[in-house]
Write a protein that holds these residues in place. Structure first.
Motif, short mmCIF file in Angstrom:
data_model
loop_
_atom_site.label_atom_id
_atom_site.label_comp_id
_atom_site.label_asym_id
_atom_site.label_seq_id
_atom_site.Cartn_x
_atom_site.Cartn_y
_atom_site.Cartn_z
N ALA A 279 0.84 -1.15 -0.11
CA ALA A 279 0.01 -0.16 -0.03
C ALA A 279 0.82 1.02 -0.03
N SER A 280 1.94 1.14 0.76
CA SER A 280 2.84 2.62 0.85
C SER A 280 3.68 2.67 -0.66
N LEU A 281 3.73 1.41 -1.42
CA LEU A 281 4.53 1.89 -2.44
C LEU A 281 3.53 2.29 -3.51
N ALA A 282 2.25 1.72 -3.45
CA ALA A 282 1.14 2.19 -4.45
C ALA A 282 0.71 3.72 -4.13
N LEU A 283 0.54 4.08 -3.03
CA LEU A 283 0.20 5.33 -2.36
C LEU A 283 1.35 6.36 -2.76
N LEU A 284 2.65 6.21 -2.70
CA LEU A 284 3.51 6.95 -2.98
C LEU A 284 3.75 7.05 -4.36
N LEU A 285 3.22 6.17 -5.18
CA LEU A 285 3.33 6.33 -6.66
C LEU A 285 2.27 7.36 -7.11
N PHE A 286 1.27 6.93 -6.60
CA PHE A 286 -0.15 7.72 -7.21
C PHE A 286 -0.36 9.03 -6.69
N ILE A 291 1.48 15.34 -3.78
CA ILE A 291 2.46 15.74 -2.85
C ILE A 291 3.27 16.66 -3.51
N ALA A 292 3.74 16.63 -4.84
CA ALA A 292 4.51 17.73 -5.36
C ALA A 292 3.67 19.23 -5.66
N LEU A 293 2.56 18.83 -5.94
CA LEU A 293 1.61 20.10 -6.13
C LEU A 293 1.57 20.85 -4.67
N PHE A 294 1.35 20.26 -3.48
CA PHE A 294 1.15 20.94 -2.49
C PHE A 294 2.51 21.46 -1.74
N ALA A 295 3.56 20.70 -1.95
CA ALA A 295 4.88 21.06 -1.65
C ALA A 295 5.15 22.56 -2.31
N LEU A 323 8.52 12.24 8.12
CA LEU A 323 8.63 13.24 7.07
C LEU A 323 7.29 13.65 6.83
N LYS A 324 6.79 15.11 6.95
CA LYS A 324 5.44 15.70 6.70
C LYS A 324 5.71 16.58 5.79
N LEU A 325 4.50 17.09 4.97
CA LEU A 325 4.32 18.38 4.41
C LEU A 325 4.47 19.35 5.60
N ARG A 326 4.95 20.60 5.26
CA ARG A 326 5.00 21.32 6.24
C ARG A 326 3.66 22.19 6.39
N SER A 327 3.13 22.54 7.68
CA SER A 327 1.65 23.01 7.72
C SER A 327 1.74 24.14 8.42
N MET A 328 3.00 24.52 9.25
CA MET A 328 3.09 25.82 10.03
C MET A 328 4.14 26.67 9.66
N ARG A 329 3.94 27.93 10.18
CA ARG A 329 5.26 28.71 9.76
C ARG A 329 6.42 28.05 10.19
N GLN A 330 7.67 28.65 9.39
CA GLN A 330 9.02 28.07 9.90
C GLN A 330 9.27 28.25 11.29
N ASP A 331 8.69 29.52 11.89
CA ASP A 331 9.36 29.95 13.28
C ASP A 331 8.07 29.46 14.13
N ALA A 332 7.57 28.32 14.01
CA ALA A 332 6.66 27.95 15.05
C ALA A 332 6.86 27.59 16.22
N GLU A 333 8.31 27.14 16.20
CA GLU A 333 8.77 26.57 17.62
C GLU A 333 10.20 27.40 17.76
N ILE A 360 -3.65 15.56 3.84
CA ILE A 360 -2.71 15.48 2.79
C ILE A 360 -1.41 15.59 3.34
N ASP A 361 -1.10 16.29 4.54
CA ASP A 361 0.25 16.22 5.12
C ASP A 361 0.89 15.15 5.49
N GLU A 362 0.12 14.18 5.65
CA GLU A 362 0.44 12.90 6.27
C GLU A 362 0.83 11.95 5.34
N LEU A 363 0.91 12.30 3.91
CA LEU A 363 1.13 11.38 2.85
C LEU A 363 2.59 10.88 2.81
N PRO A 364 3.55 12.02 2.92
CA PRO A 364 4.77 11.59 2.87
C PRO A 364 5.39 10.35 3.88
#
Length: 461
Positions: A279-286, A291-295, A323-333, A360-364
């Motif tokens: 499932a992870s291989l298939a999901l990463l592929l599709f 992921i690229a668009l939201f990155a 590894l996650k897509l960043r959803s907060m500002r860079q200076d969040a912490e 979507i942030d969880e996909l990576p």
């Protein structure tokens, strides 16, 4: 309650699901017959199209489970139930279309499918109109007698009053509590406890004693047991009724001697790992284009990298990085100190708020699943700073690390996002239930129910 693969299913839910499967099968057959009559086609025996009918009924029934069609709200609110039926049938038709594309011989034609879909909606709604009162009535509920009338028994009484409860309290027996619940009958006033339980037409006696040490009425319990009435300890009862391990009543000896935490999971673990890899291989592929668009969108909206790595605690307390897509500002912490996310957290960007709601942030994290550091289903991995605090504050917190962490889990579909010690306590109760009762069936149920959380985000932060 019926136990399926170590997971309890309420009688009302099981009855309704069986009725739905029958209705869907009939709707599929009628859809075929009506369309055949319209075009003047000769109708062959039903066995010739049995695979198509079964696939149709199964895909729509799975969709009903996925959208929460058997939750307490669906059982007690007609408007809620109809909304779930419409969404489920729509999803089921999409699945049918995919099946028709991949294996045309196992799906209906578009014309048959449309008629069957309309009939399915009508049939499922009609079932809820006709059997709604029966499903919610006391006829399908167990009659429970409480042995004890203190605070513990009061919790059982309150649970019986919630929508969707699968039992009613038939009687309360005070065992010497200082302030027993009103209407409780003192034990001394009952000449024969076993006969009293039978007279109440009870199917179960729950031990809700405030103090068990040297206080167990063994002779009474033995006589009750020999009448055919189940005798259940309160921790087991709460686990079954709530789908979680109740930390207020549980003790180490119960965890040690109770059913669960089985080590004989070689086959199921191997199946789980094969599913994770595939499932992870298939999901990463599709999902790579998504992921690229939201990155790119994350990068455009705020300064900093599109992805971020964060240290988490995994299986057997071993640390790893997700590894996650960043959803907060860079200076969040900026201070480098871990901080709980809050409701409407100002650190979350506009794109970040959207990708959190639809996950979507969880996909990576599929990369961590592929490497074997995570699974698709399991307790959410926490940050080391939080784990240190939670292990001091919450009993049995370390036990959640005895199973591999996951992207989704039993706590995630049953409890909204938590940002406090108290929230962590409630989520831990669900995580312990999962660790204790893990099975491929429970994994499948969680994966299906995750769709409900995505479609109707509750508490995503």
């Amino acid at each position: 309650m019926v136990r399926l693969f170590k997971h309890y299913v309420p009688n009302a839910v099981l009855v309704l699901a069986l009725l739905d499967i029958g209705v869907l099968a009939i709707a599929g057959e009628l859809g075929w017959l009506i369309r055949a009559w319209q075009i003047g086609m000769e109708v062959e025996p039903v066995l010739s199209r049995l695979p198509q009918i079964l696939v149709f009924a199964a895909s729509l029934e799975i969709a009903m489970v996925a959208v929460g069609g058997y939750g307490p709200d669906s059982l007690h609110s007609m408007r809620f139930a109809v909304a779930r039926v419409l969404v489920a049938v729509s999803l089921g038709v999409i699945v049918q279309s995919v099946i028709f594309f991949l294996v045309p011989g196992l799906a209906f034609w578009r014309s048959n499918l449309f008629v069957a879909m309309v009939l399915s909606v009508c049939g499922l709604v009609l079932v809820r109109l006709l059997f709604g009162r029966l499903i919610g009535s006391e006829r399908l509920k167990r009659r429970v007698v409480m042995l004890g009338a203190g605070n513990r028994a009061a919790r059982i009484v309150r649970l019986a009053e919630r929508p969707g409860a699968s039992y009613v309290v038939a009687g309360l027996i005070a065992m010497g509590e200082a302030e027993p619940i009103q209407d409780a009958v003192p034990r001394q006033a009952i000449p024969n406890l076993a006969q009293h339980v039978v007279d109440l037409n009870a199917t179960e006696v729950v031990m809700a004693l405030e103090e068990r040490r040297n206080a167990l009425p063994l002779k009474d319990l033995l006589r009750v047991k020999t009448t055919g009435v189940h005798v259940t300890e309160i921790s087991t009862f709460l686990e079954r009724e709530t789908g979680r391990i109740d930390l207020q009543s549980v003790n180490p000896s119960w965890l040690i001697f109770s059913d669960g935490f089985s080590s004989g999971r070689m086959i199921s673990s191997a199946v789980k790992r094969m599913f994770d890899v595939t499932a992870s291989l298939a999901l990463l592929l599709f999902a790579a284009p998504v992921i690229a668009l939201f990155a790119v969108l994350v990068k455009v909206e705020s300064a900093g990298p599109a992805f971020y790595r964060q240290r988490r605690v995994g299986l057997y307390n071993e640390p790893f990085e997700i590894l996650k897509l960043r959803s907060m500002r860079q200076d969040a912490e900026v201070a480098g100190k871990a901080v709980w996310a809050e409701k409407d957290d100002p650190r979350i960007t506009r794109i970040g708020r959207f990708i959190r709601k639809v996950r979507i942030d969880e996909l990576p994290q599929c990369w961590s699943v592929l490497k074997g550091e995570m699974s698709f289903v399991g307790p959410r991995p926490e940050r080391p700073q939080f784990v240190e605090d939670l292990e001091r504050e919450l009993p049995f917190y370390a036990e959640r690390h005895m199973v591999k962490p996951g992207i989704t889990g039993w706590a995630q579909i049953n409890y909204p996002y938590g940002a406090s010690i108290e929230d962590a306590r409630h989520k831990l109760e669900y995580d312990l239930y999962y660790a204790k009762n893990y099975s491929p069936f429970l994994d499948l149920l969680i994966l299906l129910q995750t769709l409900r959380v995505v479609l109707w985000p509750d508490g995503a932060r």
